[in-house]
Design a protein around this motif. Structure first.
Motif, PDB file in Angstrom:
ATOM      1  N   ALA B  48       0.836  -1.205   0.000  1.00 19.74           N
ATOM      2  CA  ALA B  48       0.000   0.000   0.000  1.00 19.74           C
ATOM      3  C   ALA B  48       0.869   1.253   0.000  1.00 19.74           C
ATOM      4  O   ALA B  48       0.586   2.215  -0.717  1.00 19.74           O
ATOM      5  CB  ALA B  48      -0.919  -0.012   1.223  1.00 19.74           C
ATOM      6  N   PHE B  49       1.938   1.235   0.782  1.00 17.12           N
ATOM      7  CA  PHE B  49       2.821   2.409   0.842  1.00 17.12           C
ATOM      8  C   PHE B  49       3.468   2.665  -0.513  1.00 17.12           C
ATOM      9  O   PHE B  49       3.601   3.808  -0.941  1.00 17.12           O
ATOM     10  CB  PHE B  49       3.899   2.215   1.920  1.00 17.12           C
ATOM     11  CG  PHE B  49       3.355   2.363   3.308  1.00 17.12           C
ATOM     12  CD1 PHE B  49       3.178   3.614   3.869  1.00 17.12           C
ATOM     13  CD2 PHE B  49       2.990   1.252   4.048  1.00 17.12           C
ATOM     14  CE1 PHE B  49       2.653   3.758   5.144  1.00 17.12           C
ATOM     15  CE2 PHE B  49       2.465   1.381   5.322  1.00 17.12           C
ATOM     16  CZ  PHE B  49       2.294   2.636   5.871  1.00 17.12           C
ATOM     17  N   ASP B  50       3.863   1.595  -1.160  1.00 19.37           N
ATOM     18  CA  ASP B  50       4.529   1.781  -2.451  1.00 19.37           C
ATOM     19  C   ASP B  50       3.556   2.285  -3.516  1.00 19.37           C
ATOM     20  O   ASP B  50       3.918   3.105  -4.352  1.00 19.37           O
ATOM     21  CB  ASP B  50       5.191   0.463  -2.894  1.00 19.37           C
ATOM     22  CG  ASP B  50       6.423   0.744  -3.733  1.00 19.37           C
ATOM     23  OD1 ASP B  50       7.379   1.326  -3.200  1.00 19.37           O
ATOM     24  OD2 ASP B  50       6.392   0.432  -4.937  1.00 19.37           O
ATOM     25  N   VAL B  51       2.313   1.786  -3.457  1.00 19.63           N
ATOM     26  CA  VAL B  51       1.283   2.262  -4.396  1.00 19.63           C
ATOM     27  C   VAL B  51       1.042   3.760  -4.169  1.00 19.63           C
ATOM     28  O   VAL B  51       0.999   4.549  -5.116  1.00 19.63           O
ATOM     29  CB  VAL B  51      -0.033   1.461  -4.208  1.00 19.63           C
ATOM     30  CG1 VAL B  51      -1.185   2.118  -4.958  1.00 19.63           C
ATOM     31  CG2 VAL B  51       0.139   0.017  -4.680  1.00 19.63           C
ATOM     32  N   ARG B 287       2.164  -4.967 -10.278  1.00 16.97           N
ATOM     33  CA  ARG B 287       1.126  -5.936 -10.644  1.00 16.97           C
ATOM     34  C   ARG B 287       0.057  -6.072  -9.561  1.00 16.97           C
ATOM     35  O   ARG B 287      -0.649  -7.081  -9.505  1.00 16.97           O
ATOM     36  CB  ARG B 287       1.782  -7.287 -10.954  1.00 16.97           C
ATOM     37  CG  ARG B 287       2.521  -7.915  -9.785  1.00 16.97           C
ATOM     38  CD  ARG B 287       3.351  -9.091 -10.239  1.00 16.97           C
ATOM     39  NE  ARG B 287       3.891  -9.849  -9.117  1.00 16.97           N
ATOM     40  CZ  ARG B 287       4.794 -10.807  -9.233  1.00 16.97           C
ATOM     41  NH1 ARG B 287       5.284 -11.114 -10.416  1.00 16.97           N
ATOM     42  NH2 ARG B 287       5.218 -11.471  -8.168  1.00 16.97           N
ATOM     43  N   TYR B 288      -0.034  -5.084  -8.691  1.00 15.07           N
ATOM     44  CA  TYR B 288      -0.936  -5.137  -7.535  1.00 15.07           C
ATOM     45  C   TYR B 288      -2.374  -5.495  -7.929  1.00 15.07           C
ATOM     46  O   TYR B 288      -2.939  -6.473  -7.449  1.00 15.07           O
ATOM     47  CB  TYR B 288      -0.898  -3.780  -6.813  1.00 15.07           C
ATOM     48  CG  TYR B 288      -1.540  -3.787  -5.451  1.00 15.07           C
ATOM     49  CD1 TYR B 288      -0.862  -4.315  -4.357  1.00 15.07           C
ATOM     50  CD2 TYR B 288      -2.822  -3.285  -5.246  1.00 15.07           C
ATOM     51  CE1 TYR B 288      -1.438  -4.331  -3.098  1.00 15.07           C
ATOM     52  CE2 TYR B 288      -3.400  -3.292  -3.996  1.00 15.07           C
ATOM     53  CZ  TYR B 288      -2.705  -3.812  -2.921  1.00 15.07           C
ATOM     54  OH  TYR B 288      -3.286  -3.826  -1.682  1.00 15.07           O
ATOM     55  N   GLN B 289      -2.963  -4.729  -8.842  1.00 18.94           N
ATOM     56  CA  GLN B 289      -4.347  -4.983  -9.252  1.00 18.94           C
ATOM     57  C   GLN B 289      -4.455  -6.263 -10.074  1.00 18.94           C
ATOM     58  O   GLN B 289      -5.455  -6.970  -9.993  1.00 18.94           O
ATOM     59  CB  GLN B 289      -4.886  -3.801 -10.059  1.00 18.94           C
ATOM     60  CG  GLN B 289      -5.460  -2.680  -9.210  1.00 18.94           C
ATOM     61  CD  GLN B 289      -6.725  -3.091  -8.457  1.00 18.94           C
ATOM     62  OE1 GLN B 289      -7.259  -4.182  -8.634  1.00 18.94           O
ATOM     63  NE2 GLN B 289      -7.185  -2.221  -7.594  1.00 18.94           N
ATOM     64  N   LEU B 290      -3.435  -6.540 -10.863  1.00 18.50           N
ATOM     65  CA  LEU B 290      -3.460  -7.754 -11.686  1.00 18.50           C
ATOM     66  C   LEU B 290      -3.568  -8.993 -10.789  1.00 18.50           C
ATOM     67  O   LEU B 290      -4.394  -9.889 -11.032  1.00 18.50           O
ATOM     68  CB  LEU B 290      -2.192  -7.825 -12.557  1.00 18.50           C
ATOM     69  CG  LEU B 290      -2.014  -9.083 -13.390  1.00 18.50           C
ATOM     70  CD1 LEU B 290      -3.117  -9.233 -14.432  1.00 18.50           C
ATOM     71  CD2 LEU B 290      -0.644  -9.091 -14.089  1.00 18.50           C
ATOM     72  N   MET B 356      -4.666  -0.844 -17.714  1.00 10.32           N
ATOM     73  CA  MET B 356      -6.052  -1.147 -18.068  1.00 10.32           C
ATOM     74  C   MET B 356      -6.902  -1.483 -16.838  1.00 10.32           C
ATOM     75  O   MET B 356      -8.067  -1.113 -16.753  1.00 10.32           O
ATOM     76  CB  MET B 356      -6.086  -2.330 -19.057  1.00 10.32           C
ATOM     77  CG  MET B 356      -7.468  -2.610 -19.610  1.00 10.32           C
ATOM     78  SD  MET B 356      -7.606  -4.227 -20.345  1.00 10.32           S
ATOM     79  CE  MET B 356      -6.637  -4.064 -21.808  1.00 10.32           C
ATOM     80  N   ILE B 357      -6.286  -2.166 -15.852  1.00  5.68           N
ATOM     81  CA  ILE B 357      -7.095  -2.601 -14.697  1.00  5.68           C
ATOM     82  C   ILE B 357      -6.723  -1.855 -13.410  1.00  5.68           C
ATOM     83  O   ILE B 357      -7.091  -2.274 -12.321  1.00  5.68           O
ATOM     84  CB  ILE B 357      -6.978  -4.126 -14.483  1.00  5.68           C
ATOM     85  CG1 ILE B 357      -5.517  -4.546 -14.319  1.00  5.68           C
ATOM     86  CG2 ILE B 357      -7.617  -4.884 -15.605  1.00  5.68           C
ATOM     87  CD1 ILE B 357      -5.388  -6.011 -13.936  1.00  5.68           C
ATOM     88  N   LYS B 358      -6.056  -0.721 -13.598  1.00  7.52           N
ATOM     89  CA  LYS B 358      -5.596   0.046 -12.431  1.00  7.52           C
ATOM     90  C   LYS B 358      -6.748   0.515 -11.550  1.00  7.52           C
ATOM     91  O   LYS B 358      -6.628   0.587 -10.333  1.00  7.52           O
ATOM     92  CB  LYS B 358      -4.801   1.257 -12.927  1.00  7.52           C
ATOM     93  CG  LYS B 358      -3.897   1.877 -11.891  1.00  7.52           C
ATOM     94  CD  LYS B 358      -2.964   2.885 -12.493  1.00  7.52           C
ATOM     95  CE  LYS B 358      -3.638   4.208 -12.758  1.00  7.52           C
ATOM     96  NZ  LYS B 358      -2.731   5.229 -13.286  1.00  7.52           N
ATOM     97  N   THR B 359      -7.868   0.826 -12.168  1.00 10.67           N
ATOM     98  CA  THR B 359      -8.947   1.466 -11.407  1.00 10.67           C
ATOM     99  C   THR B 359     -10.165   0.570 -11.187  1.00 10.67           C
ATOM    100  O   THR B 359     -11.261   1.066 -11.000  1.00 10.67           O
ATOM    101  CB  THR B 359      -9.408   2.749 -12.123  1.00 10.67           C
ATOM    102  OG1 THR B 359      -9.739   2.405 -13.472  1.00 10.67           O
ATOM    103  CG2 THR B 359      -8.352   3.821 -12.109  1.00 10.67           C
ATOM    104  N   VAL B 360      -9.961  -0.714 -11.188  1.00  2.75           N
ATOM    105  CA  VAL B 360     -11.099  -1.615 -10.966  1.00  2.75           C
ATOM    106  C   VAL B 360     -11.546  -1.520  -9.511  1.00  2.75           C
ATOM    107  O   VAL B 360     -10.744  -1.669  -8.606  1.00  2.75           O
ATOM    108  CB  VAL B 360     -10.700  -3.076 -11.279  1.00  2.75           C
ATOM    109  CG1 VAL B 360     -11.829  -4.022 -10.913  1.00  2.75           C
ATOM    110  CG2 VAL B 360     -10.340  -3.219 -12.736  1.00  2.75           C
TER     111      VAL B 360
END
Lengths: 68, 405
Positions: B48-51, B287-290, B356-360
């Protein structure tokens, strides 16, 4: 009568400006006061963070822990 | 809750808002613009901190630590750029209820691979990385220690043994503690906070020690008070609080690590035994969201089907023996299908896929491209399940015929 009217009108303007000044100062102090708020975003449970907040309070006598 | 300052008779309100939601909700709130003006972000999720750092939402700070930090080879506890700071160390593994295992005549799992053993069918539980930051660490531990393809394969096969995927990470230790399931995949402190007899925890190998962190947020109302609180958490006084029974976390202060009680910590023993591997937080962030989406599409939303197919395989093994050559061949084929992932390692590194899936956030908010992508994944998984079903149908028919002869 006319002189008195102008005098009163002048006073009113001065009062009005004074009132605006005092009001804005008060509002600015209130705004300053509200900016002294710190909100902490955490996913930790109270069991975890309450001891930190209580110890922080005892280390910094300026601060007081209370419930909102 | 709040703190009031007596200074100059002007009250300073420091309210502590507790986010009793998933870590990803906290990230979303900050990424949307920190509209509630939070001053501090305080969490166990290094991801979370890195994001948040990569989204330029954290403040650059130089806190004055009054305690030297423990040094672990190749592992950075603080952000080298000064945007977040580690205050406690953690690692992931599994906890178990000894009474439960004894009652069910189950062995204590020795390593991650052991959790794939069919004897644990229906006895495991874990949460999902999309709802729990600490579960994200567990999933990344698999992927970073075993590699993308192998790591997913192990996770997918392990999921066949899951009794459930819990919505919250702390539901796992609660369920293990109450005997609802025998074994739970958790971060160490969730297991260790349950000081109950018969509840034990083991680190997976290799262990990825990750720091729980604290950071100042841009847009906070009182930056000076935020810095003061951050300094306190990192101070020796703050570090000592981690040793309280109700908190039970491993501090990063070198001074406290000379303590005898801490020397007994499993995580520190592993440090000395070279059993550690640095957690690649940059890789995890990209690749967090992936990873979150893949886990839910392949496991969370398809758990019932996975469990059903895996149970049929287990039943065949029980009936005809695991050592039977035909069963062994079938098992290999089933594992290959159930352990397949619709995104290759090369594809997983594609920045346009991440974008593409960053904001899911919710299923209803998916855009056209996201719907198309997820549909492709769903079809991929369905085809694999269909293939496994055919294999099992065929095996059951042929074994039944052989038995009649």
């Amino acid at each position: 009568m006319m002189n008195c009217y102008h005098w009163l009108r002048g006073i009113s303007r001065k009062s009005l400006w004074l009132a605006i000044f005092l009001c804005s100062t008060t509002l600015s102090l209130a705004a300053d006061n509200s900016t002294r708020r710190l909100t902490i975003l955490t996913s930790f449970p109270p069991k975890f963070y309450v001891p930190f907040v209580e110890k922080f309070e005892s280390a910094h006598p300026d601060f007081h822990f209370c419930s909102e | 809750m709040c703190l009031l300052s007596k200074n100059l008779n002007l009250p300073i309100l420091i309210s502590i808002s507790v986010l009793n939601k998933k870590t990803t909700a906290a990230i979303d709130e900050i990424l949307r613009g920190n509209q509630r003006n939070f001053g501090i972000f305080w969490s166990s999720s290094v991801d979370a901190f890195d994001v948040l750092k990569s989204a330029h939402t954290l403040r650059y700070l130089q806190p004055q630590r009054d305690a030297q930090v423990v040094s672990i080879k190749n592992i950075s506890l603080d952000d080298p750029d000064g945007y977040f700071y580690g205050f406690a160390l953690s690692g992931v593994g599994w906890m178990w209820n000894s009474h439960y295992l004894k009652r069910e005549e189950l062995p204590v799992p020795e390593n991650w691979d052991a959790l794939l053993d069919p004897v644990y069918y229906g006895h495991l539980a874990m949460s999902t990385p999309s709802r729990s930051g600490t579960t994200h660490l567990i999933v990344e531990s698999f992927l970073q220690s075993m590699g993308w393809k192998e790591g997913w394969s192990k996770l997918l096969l392990l999921s066949g043994n899951l009794a459930t995927v819990t919505a919250r990470s702390f539901s796992v230790p609660e369920g293990v503690g109450s005997g609802r399931f025998g074994i739970g995949l958790v971060i160490d402190f969730l297991a260790q906070s349950r000081n109950r007899s018969g509840i034990e925890f083991r680190y997976g190998h290799p262990v990825f020690p990750v720091p729980a962190g604290i950071a100042g947020l841009k847009g906070g109302e009182n930056p000076a008070a935020a810095e003061l609180f951050l300094d306190f958490v990192l101070s020796l006084d703050g570090q000592k609080l981690l040793l309280l029974p109700g908190i039970n976390r491993l501090p990063v202060s070198r001074t406290l690590h000379s303590d005898h009680a801490l020397k007994a910590s499993g995580l520190l023993s592993l440090t000395e035994q070279n059993g550690l591997q640095p957690y690649n937080v940059q890789l995890s962030r990209k690749r967090y969201q992936l990873v979150n989406q893949l886990f839910d599409r392949m496991i969370t939303f398809r758990l019932r089907e996975r469990r059903h197919l895996w149970k049929r395989m287990i039943d065949l093994e029980k009936r005809f023996g695991r050592k039977d050559p035909a069963i062994a061949t079938l098992r290999t084929a089933v594992i290959k299908q159930l352990g397949a992932v619709p995104v290759s390692y090369v594809q997983s590194q594609n920045p346009s896929l991440h974008e593409m899936i960053k904001t899911v956030s919710t299923e209803a908010s998916l855009n056209k491209a996201q719907r198309k992508l997820f549909k492709e994944w769903d079809i991929f998984v369905s085809r694999k399940f269909s293939r496994v079903k055919d294999l099992l149908d065929q095996a059951e028919r042929s074994f039944s015929t052989e038995k009649r002869r």
